[in-house]
Design a protein around this motif. Structure first.
Motif, mmCIF file in Angstrom:
data_model
loop_
_atom_site.group_PDB
_atom_site.id
_atom_site.type_symbol
_atom_site.label_atom_id
_atom_site.label_comp_id
_atom_site.label_asym_id
_atom_site.label_seq_id
_atom_site.Cartn_x
_atom_site.Cartn_y
_atom_site.Cartn_z
ATOM 1 N N ASP B 445 79.054 11.927 40.623
ATOM 2 C CA ASP B 445 79.295 12.268 38.811
ATOM 3 C C ASP B 445 77.951 13.655 38.574
ATOM 4 N N ARG B 446 77.002 13.906 39.918
ATOM 5 C CA ARG B 446 76.147 14.797 39.587
ATOM 6 C C ARG B 446 76.235 15.340 40.925
ATOM 7 N N PRO B 447 75.277 16.354 40.985
ATOM 8 C CA PRO B 447 75.211 17.365 42.311
ATOM 9 C C PRO B 447 75.123 16.706 43.869
ATOM 10 N N PHE B 448 75.959 16.629 45.232
ATOM 11 C CA PHE B 448 75.932 15.533 45.923
ATOM 12 C C PHE B 448 76.216 16.653 47.593
ATOM 13 N N LEU B 449 75.381 16.535 47.827
ATOM 14 C CA LEU B 449 75.227 16.863 49.617
ATOM 15 C C LEU B 449 76.777 16.345 50.685
ATOM 16 N N PHE B 450 77.488 17.290 51.490
ATOM 17 C CA PHE B 450 78.671 17.143 51.895
ATOM 18 C C PHE B 450 78.642 17.778 54.035
ATOM 19 N N THR B 451 78.833 16.832 54.338
ATOM 20 C CA THR B 451 79.360 17.969 55.625
ATOM 21 C C THR B 451 80.674 17.476 55.696
ATOM 22 N N VAL B 452 81.244 18.544 56.636
ATOM 23 C CA VAL B 452 82.509 17.987 57.034
ATOM 24 C C VAL B 452 81.771 18.357 58.842
ATOM 25 N N SER B 453 82.595 16.747 59.946
ATOM 26 C CA SER B 453 82.565 16.841 61.314
ATOM 27 C C SER B 453 83.705 16.869 61.758
ATOM 28 N N GLY B 454 84.527 17.432 63.075
ATOM 29 C CA GLY B 454 85.590 17.244 63.614
ATOM 30 C C GLY B 454 85.594 16.055 64.176
ATOM 31 N N ALA B 455 86.988 16.403 65.418
ATOM 32 C CA ALA B 455 87.196 15.408 65.919
ATOM 33 C C ALA B 455 85.891 14.315 67.215
ATOM 34 N N THR B 456 85.337 15.781 67.351
ATOM 35 C CA THR B 456 84.251 15.702 68.691
ATOM 36 C C THR B 456 82.611 15.236 68.554
ATOM 37 N N GLY B 457 82.221 15.541 67.161
ATOM 38 C CA GLY B 457 81.422 15.121 66.066
ATOM 39 C C GLY B 457 81.009 16.497 65.864
ATOM 40 N N SER B 458 81.279 17.744 66.045
ATOM 41 C CA SER B 458 80.527 18.992 65.573
ATOM 42 C C SER B 458 80.136 19.275 63.947
ATOM 43 N N MET B 459 79.383 19.135 63.978
ATOM 44 C CA MET B 459 79.414 19.578 61.984
ATOM 45 C C MET B 459 79.250 20.795 61.592
ATOM 46 N N LEU B 460 81.523 20.910 61.010
ATOM 47 C CA LEU B 460 81.337 22.265 61.102
ATOM 48 C C LEU B 460 81.195 22.811 60.091
ATOM 49 N N PHE B 461 80.947 21.850 58.706
ATOM 50 C CA PHE B 461 80.627 22.534 57.695
ATOM 51 C C PHE B 461 79.535 21.933 56.638
ATOM 52 N N ALA B 462 78.603 22.357 56.023
ATOM 53 C CA ALA B 462 77.683 21.741 55.480
ATOM 54 C C ALA B 462 77.924 21.777 53.934
ATOM 55 N N GLY B 463 77.324 21.417 52.853
ATOM 56 C CA GLY B 463 77.663 22.568 51.862
ATOM 57 C C GLY B 463 76.916 20.942 50.265
ATOM 58 N N VAL B 464 76.089 21.552 49.561
ATOM 59 C CA VAL B 464 75.852 21.091 48.799
ATOM 60 C C VAL B 464 77.160 21.941 47.059
ATOM 61 N N VAL B 465 77.707 20.159 46.377
ATOM 62 C CA VAL B 465 78.658 20.515 44.806
ATOM 63 C C VAL B 465 77.146 20.678 43.728
ATOM 64 N N ASN B 466 77.024 21.546 43.305
ATOM 65 C CA ASN B 466 76.736 21.352 41.637
ATOM 66 C C ASN B 466 77.858 21.958 40.642
ATOM 67 N N HIS B 467 78.694 22.069 41.297
ATOM 68 C CA HIS B 467 79.430 22.812 39.845
ATOM 69 C C HIS B 467 81.083 21.875 40.770
ATOM 70 N N PRO B 468 81.582 21.167 40.993
ATOM 71 C CA PRO B 468 83.325 20.749 41.503
ATOM 72 C C PRO B 468 84.139 21.643 41.092
#
Lengths: 185, 468
Positions: B445-468
């Protein structure tokens, strides 16, 4: 209509309760019965029996979750009907007679009921300790009677892997029941 | 005890356990009815770099060569189909072997640059930028190339080619359950001389399509925009609409990634609630999704994190800074980068099993970033300066070519249906006869970080959510 409103109809002995029950929960109960019974006529008769049983049991019963309550009735009626059908197939007059006479047996005594409740409590506790997906799979297999193939499709696994998973879950339940030892019937 | 007793015992399990299974079934039927009608957790990004040089332009012309992509075996019913699918999944894993930490250094340098924001949402695709820069390295020589290679953590071009190619192979997937589609292209200007061998290398090693046409013409610009839209599932149409070619452009490299998958366990939409999200510039009301399960909660010095798996592989990681800390603080400290670079999060020492009650806002965040400053900050400077920039491997006759623009657009959407993941990893546990672990509320419920990893472990996406 909300379940709580349907239950009020039952309590007022209003037959609209049955119509609303079928409307809200008919599909679910039909699917559930279909997991145990192959013949469409059997399924429909099982459903009619379910509505009648609900009418007879509410009141005094006041189920907290109407769908689970109806599902439990449907499941028991479907299994009874399945057993009767199996007995008929085997063609033994005695088996059919015994099966029919079962209906005349007095209800389970209190001790039996308590033992069954205790067993249900232990199984529920065991289910609580499982990962959510395992818990869902187990309930769908052994409470709802779904096929291993359907569960495999649901979980995105092969039927073989799902069968092995079910075997592991059964073994796990067995270990838990063995730990409980004499406290469980 | 007879089987009948057990059967009756199962009959009497608690209502909530029955309804949990019934509700899971409802959601499954909904998914079958609307397999892809709802954009669930779709993420994509584009990288575009363009070279400018002054001079006369030529005529029109588009496709020179387009790649044939590997065919993915569909995930379907039946043991035989499954075995085929499994064999291909194993090939992807084999391609990823040894690459576990290949991009760590690059990500550690890139993420603090790109995710440090001004209170707005920031999203990027490290893999996408890595592959785009690898292609850029192919077109450059001398010190220009060395600077790029150094940032990509590679000593020589052959190592980089092998690495980029294997990353591509490891992350290419379109099996009907998960879509992870990468695409590359090079856009050349009519009337110029290009080194065919470099264009061929891009085609062979990066599956890059090549096009040639009149830079600055409406038709060629539209062809580029169409290519971007097609390869990003039309989710970045607004950003792609701003991409232009000009008569001065002599070459454009474009790289895309499109990813879509469903949660292994979906959120249950009727349980969503309206909650307050404490954004940097004031409270906002957001639609919060809820899910609870027994899972591992990871701790860093100033953050907590959990993962959510996709069906058939990969996961999303949510990192919540402790009260009083921001995502930017975590990126500056660095520990979170070490955590996010884990391929097996279970290896992170500070992990404890909890009954985690997750509250996650539905979000659709995007950003359109200018990469030029980032490249400069990372030490990739020569290619930006006419005279110093060396593009001779591609443009033997254009000594004045220099990189004029580099943009990176990315978008991540997350909702209840989310991104489906492998059943194998999470379902294999045989925890039995244990009491449910202690409850832990993980409320984003406050700004957070996220990543999306593929099936083989590569970090596909990363981001900071300040405004969902």
């Amino acid at each position: 209509m909300e379940d709580s409103e349907i239950i009020v109809l039952y309590q007022h002995r209003d037959e609209e309760a049955i119509r609303q029950t079928e409307l809200q929960h008919g599909t679910f109960c039909r699917r559930l019965a279909g997991n145990f019974l192959r013949d469409v006529r059997d399924v429909e008769e099982c459903l009619s029996d379910t509505w009648l049983a609900a009418w007879n049991q509410i009141p005094p019963e006041k189920p907290l979750c109407l769908r689970a309550f109806l599902g439990r009735i449907t499941r028991n009626l479907a299994v009874s009907r399945y057993r009767r059908n199996q007995a008929a197939k085997r063609g033994s007059g005695l088996e059919i007679l015994l099966d029919e006479l079962e209906e005349a047996l007095p209800g389970a005594d209190l001790q039996q009921q308590l033992e069954q409740q205790e067993l249900s409590r232990v199984i529920s506790q065991w289910l609580d300790g499982l990962p959510r997906e395992d818990r869902i799979l187990f309930v769908r297999r052994y409470w709802m009677g779904e096929s291993v193939k359907d569960l495999a499709a649901f979980a995105g696994e092969t039927p073989n892997r799902m069968a092995r998973k079910m075997q592991r879950l059964r073994q796990s339940l067995r270990r838990r029941l063995e730990q409980e030892g004499e406290s469980v019937p | 005890m007879k089987a009948d007793d057990l059967y009756n015992g199962i009959t009497g399990i608690r209502d909530d356990q029955v309804m949990e299974a019934v509700d899971a079934k409802k959601r499954e039927r909904k998914r079958r009815r609307l397999p892809w009608a709802v954009a669930t957790a779709a993420v994509l990004a584009i990288v575009l770099v363009a070279l400018l040089v002054s001079g006369p332009m030529g005529t029109t012309g588009y496709a020179l060569a387009e790649p044939t992509y590997p065919k993915t075996v569909s995930y379907g019913d039946g043991q035989e189909q499954y075995e085929k699918w499994r064999a291909q999944a194993d090939q992807r894993s084999a391609a990823a072997e040894g690459l576990e930490h290949a991009t760590d250094q690059f990500q550690a340098a890139l993420l603090p640059q790109l995710l440090q924001g001004d209170g707005e949402n920031r999203v990027c695709s490290p893999l996408n930028i890595y592959i785009a820069l690898s292609m850029l390295a192919e077109t450059t020589g001398g010190n220009s190339r060395d600077q790029v290679l150094s940032q990509l953590g590679c000593g020589d071009m052959e190592t980089l080619r092998d690495q980029a190619n294997r990353l591509w192979t490891a992350n290419w997937l379109d099996d009907g359950v998960t879509t992870s589609r990468l695409a590359n292209s090079i856009w050349l200007a009519d009337g110029r001389t290009y080194a065919k061998s470099t264009v061929d290398t891009l085609a062979d090693r990066y599956y890059a399509a090549s096009y040639q046409g009149e830079m600055g013409s409406d038709g060629y610009t539209k062809a580029l925009q169409d290519w971007l839209n097609e390869n990003t599932g039309h989710l970045l149409e607004k950003e792609a609409g701003g991409i232009q070619t000009t008569p001065e452009t002599i070459m454009t490299l474009a790289s895309t990634i499109y990813f879509r998958a469903g949660w292994k366990d979906e959120f249950y939409a009727p349980s969503n609630t309206q909650e307050t999200f404490h954004a940097p510039d004031g409270d906002e009301t957001v639609e919060m999704m809820h899910y609870s399960d027994i899972q591992t909660y990871y701790r860093g010095t100033h953050f907590g994190a959990i993962t959510r798996s996709f069906r058939n592989g990969g996961c999303m990681v949510f990192v919540l800074p402790d009260e009083g800390y921001t995502p930017e603080d975590l990126l500056a400290e660095g520990e979170v980068l070490t955590f996010l670079n884990q391929r097996q999060y279970e290896d992170w020492a500070a992990g404890t099993r909890y009954d985690v009650h997750l509250s996650l806002p539905k979000f659709d965040v995007s950003s359109n970033l200018n990469l030029l400053d980032t490249l400069q900050a990372m030490g990739i400077t020569d290619i930006l300066q006419p005279g110093l920039a060396d593009f001779s491997p591609l443009l033997p006759d254009d000594a004045d070519a220099a990189l004029s623009s580099a943009t990176h657009a990315a978008r991540v959407k997350v909702d209840e249906e989310g991104v489906e993941a492998a059943a194998y990893t999470v379902l294999s546990t045989e925890d039995t006869a244990v009491e449910p672990p202690e409850r832990l509320d993980f409320v984003l419920d406050r700004p957070f970080l996220f990543t999306v990893s593929g099936a083989t472990g590569s970090m596909l996406f990363a981001g900071v959510v300040n405004h969902p």
